[in-house]
Design an enzyme around this catalytic site. Structure first.
Site, PDB file in Angstrom:
ATOM      1  N   HIS A 148     -33.068  15.276  84.617  1.00  0.00           N
ATOM      2  CA  HIS A 148     -34.398  14.690  84.465  1.00  0.00           C
ATOM      3  C   HIS A 148     -34.263  13.341  83.788  1.00  0.00           C
ATOM      4  O   HIS A 148     -33.163  12.926  83.427  1.00  0.00           O
ATOM      5  CB  HIS A 148     -35.322  15.604  83.652  1.00  0.00           C
ATOM      6  CG  HIS A 148     -34.909  15.785  82.226  1.00  0.00           C
ATOM      7  ND1 HIS A 148     -34.093  16.822  81.816  1.00  0.00           N
ATOM      8  CD2 HIS A 148     -35.153  15.046  81.106  1.00  0.00           C
ATOM      9  CE1 HIS A 148     -33.877  16.722  80.517  1.00  0.00           C
ATOM     10  NE2 HIS A 148     -34.503  15.649  80.058  1.00  0.00           N
ATOM     11  N   HIS A 197     -39.044  20.718  83.196  1.00  0.00           N
ATOM     12  CA  HIS A 197     -39.577  19.419  83.605  1.00  0.00           C
ATOM     13  C   HIS A 197     -38.560  18.708  84.490  1.00  0.00           C
ATOM     14  O   HIS A 197     -37.352  18.898  84.363  1.00  0.00           O
ATOM     15  CB  HIS A 197     -39.964  18.555  82.411  1.00  0.00           C
ATOM     16  CG  HIS A 197     -38.841  18.166  81.500  1.00  0.00           C
ATOM     17  ND1 HIS A 197     -37.959  19.060  80.952  1.00  0.00           N
ATOM     18  CD2 HIS A 197     -38.461  16.947  81.026  1.00  0.00           C
ATOM     19  CE1 HIS A 197     -37.100  18.432  80.181  1.00  0.00           C
ATOM     20  NE2 HIS A 197     -37.361  17.156  80.210  1.00  0.00           N
ATOM     21  N   HIS A 211     -34.370   7.855  78.368  1.00  0.00           N
ATOM     22  CA  HIS A 211     -33.073   8.470  78.632  1.00  0.00           C
ATOM     23  C   HIS A 211     -33.039   9.098  80.010  1.00  0.00           C
ATOM     24  O   HIS A 211     -34.079   9.383  80.615  1.00  0.00           O
ATOM     25  CB  HIS A 211     -32.730   9.532  77.581  1.00  0.00           C
ATOM     26  CG  HIS A 211     -33.539  10.796  77.663  1.00  0.00           C
ATOM     27  ND1 HIS A 211     -34.703  10.996  76.960  1.00  0.00           N
ATOM     28  CD2 HIS A 211     -33.345  11.953  78.358  1.00  0.00           C
ATOM     29  CE1 HIS A 211     -35.186  12.192  77.206  1.00  0.00           C
ATOM     30  NE2 HIS A 211     -34.379  12.801  78.069  1.00  0.00           N
ATOM     31  N   HIS A 243     -34.420  21.605  71.255  1.00  0.00           N
ATOM     32  CA  HIS A 243     -35.773  21.071  71.295  1.00  0.00           C
ATOM     33  C   HIS A 243     -36.779  22.208  71.101  1.00  0.00           C
ATOM     34  O   HIS A 243     -36.588  23.315  71.650  1.00  0.00           O
ATOM     35  CB  HIS A 243     -36.080  20.447  72.658  1.00  0.00           C
ATOM     36  CG  HIS A 243     -35.415  19.135  72.915  1.00  0.00           C
ATOM     37  ND1 HIS A 243     -35.352  18.120  71.994  1.00  0.00           N
ATOM     38  CD2 HIS A 243     -34.814  18.654  74.043  1.00  0.00           C
ATOM     39  CE1 HIS A 243     -34.742  17.073  72.528  1.00  0.00           C
ATOM     40  NE2 HIS A 243     -34.393  17.373  73.767  1.00  0.00           N
ATOM     41  N   TYR A 252     -28.189  13.715  72.251  1.00  0.00           N
ATOM     42  CA  TYR A 252     -28.482  12.360  72.702  1.00  0.00           C
ATOM     43  C   TYR A 252     -27.378  11.414  72.230  1.00  0.00           C
ATOM     44  O   TYR A 252     -26.879  11.527  71.106  1.00  0.00           O
ATOM     45  CB  TYR A 252     -29.802  11.856  72.117  1.00  0.00           C
ATOM     46  CG  TYR A 252     -31.058  12.453  72.717  1.00  0.00           C
ATOM     47  CD1 TYR A 252     -31.202  12.660  74.080  1.00  0.00           C
ATOM     48  CD2 TYR A 252     -32.140  12.775  71.891  1.00  0.00           C
ATOM     49  CE1 TYR A 252     -32.360  13.189  74.611  1.00  0.00           C
ATOM     50  CE2 TYR A 252     -33.308  13.298  72.406  1.00  0.00           C
ATOM     51  CZ  TYR A 252     -33.420  13.504  73.768  1.00  0.00           C
ATOM     52  OH  TYR A 252     -34.578  14.017  74.279  1.00  0.00           O
ATOM     53  N   GLU A 262     -28.512  11.987  77.744  1.00  0.00           N
ATOM     54  CA  GLU A 262     -28.666  13.310  77.136  1.00  0.00           C
ATOM     55  C   GLU A 262     -27.824  14.306  77.913  1.00  0.00           C
ATOM     56  O   GLU A 262     -27.728  14.229  79.143  1.00  0.00           O
ATOM     57  CB  GLU A 262     -30.127  13.759  77.172  1.00  0.00           C
ATOM     58  CG  GLU A 262     -30.364  15.141  76.568  1.00  0.00           C
ATOM     59  CD  GLU A 262     -31.783  15.663  76.795  1.00  0.00           C
ATOM     60  OE1 GLU A 262     -32.244  16.472  75.966  1.00  0.00           O
ATOM     61  OE2 GLU A 262     -32.407  15.284  77.812  1.00  0.00           O
TER      62      GLU A 262
END
Length: 304
Positions: A148, A197, A211, A243, A252, A262
């Site tokens: 993503h 996502h 990112h 997260h 990161y 990431e």
């Protein structure tokens, strides 16, 4: 609308040779084509020609692409984006290497999103006939695929509306400024399938890049990746953690030009009927770094 997934990120880099070393020898992507000013790369478990394009000449994102199911989807996107009030551009097959006809939509947050149905397929590195579980020539992190990306721009609300109302994405999570009714939308995480996502948008300066994320198998691979980065002398932007947002496990770091990368694993399965999770800015620390509950000094200030 038949958008299947994010297909590629096209970013600029300051030094193509340094960037090649990072993405090939550290992240472990496979170069598929190299020209004087661009390198095209894919992960070992990706079948299309490329998922990352590196272009000499600066820093930040040029465009990001999405693969759609049918050629007819391109006409629908072009028509519906125009009806939504966004400008579009047709890009003929081959203008973007090894991709077919494209429709470029100029998003309200200053970014360009490219949509295409056909791409040259090179196949996954382990093949599709009685395959092994991973290639034997993996380099360092050995990222299988692009997962993503997060893009920065001022108008998150209209960008979210375009992706949900026109493209058929749905919001898995959203962050609003406060608990007050009508509080501004600060960020949105959008899915087009079952991942937590496929793309996210954060409020900030138009046209900026936060990112791109590479999926790894599990938490052990995320921590192994962090070890490799330390061995190579990298500074962590965010050390391995979980997260709260998406529940994914993450690290990161920056490429040599300052584009944030990431490594990511986990996250819950998403379905269109799953209720959207809402966060408020006062809990961003918990959302970003679930264990420390702190916002790193660079997360909301360093973009490329």
């Amino acid at each position: 609308m038949g958008v299947m997934r994010m297909g590629f990120c096209h970013v600029k880099v300051m030094d193509l040779a340094e960037a090649r070393d990072h993405y090939v020898n550290v992240l472990g992507l496979y170069p598929t084509l190299e020209t004087d000013d661009k390198i095209y790369l894919k992960g070992w478990d990706e079948w299309d020609h490329h998922s990352v394009v590196l272009e000499q000449g600066g820093v930040g994102v040029v465009s990001h692409g999405y693969k759609v199911r049918h050629e007819s989807d391109l006409e629908d996107i072009e028509h519906n984006a125009s009806a939504f009030g966004l400008s579009t551009q047709r890009i003929s097959a081959g203008e973007h290497v090894e991709l077919g006809d494209m429709v470029r939509v100029h998003l309200p947050n200053g970014h360009d999103a490219d949509f295409y149905a056909t791409a040259t397929q090179l196949g996954v590195e382990v093949g599709v006939h009685n395959p092994d579980s991973f290639p034997t020539d993996l380099r360092n992190i050995g990222a299988p695929l692009l997962d993503h990306a997060l893009f920065v721009g001022d108008d998150v609300e209209t960008t979210e509306r375009f992706f949900t109302e026109v493209l058929g994405f749905y919001a898995s999570e959203r962050m609003i400024a406060s608990h007050e009714d009508g509080a501004p939308l600060m960020a949105t995480w959008l899915s087009t399938g079952n991942k937590s996502h496929d793309v996210a948008f954060l409020k900030g300066p138009d046209g900026k890049f936060h990112h791109m994320s590479f999926a790894l198998k599990d938490w052990a691979k995320v921590t192994d990746a962090a070890d490799i980065l330390v061995h190579r002398g990298y500074d962590m932007d965010l050390a391995p953690t979980r997260h709260g947002i998406t529940r994914g496990e993450t690290t990161y770091f920056f490429d040599p030009s300052g584009n944030r990368n990431e490594t990511f694993c986990g996250g819950y399965l998403m379905y269109p009927d799953r209720p959207t999770i809402t966060w408020t800015m006062d809990e961003l620390g918990k959302g970003l770094d679930y264990y420390k509950r702190e916002v790193s000094g660079t997360f909301l200030s360093v973009f490329s």
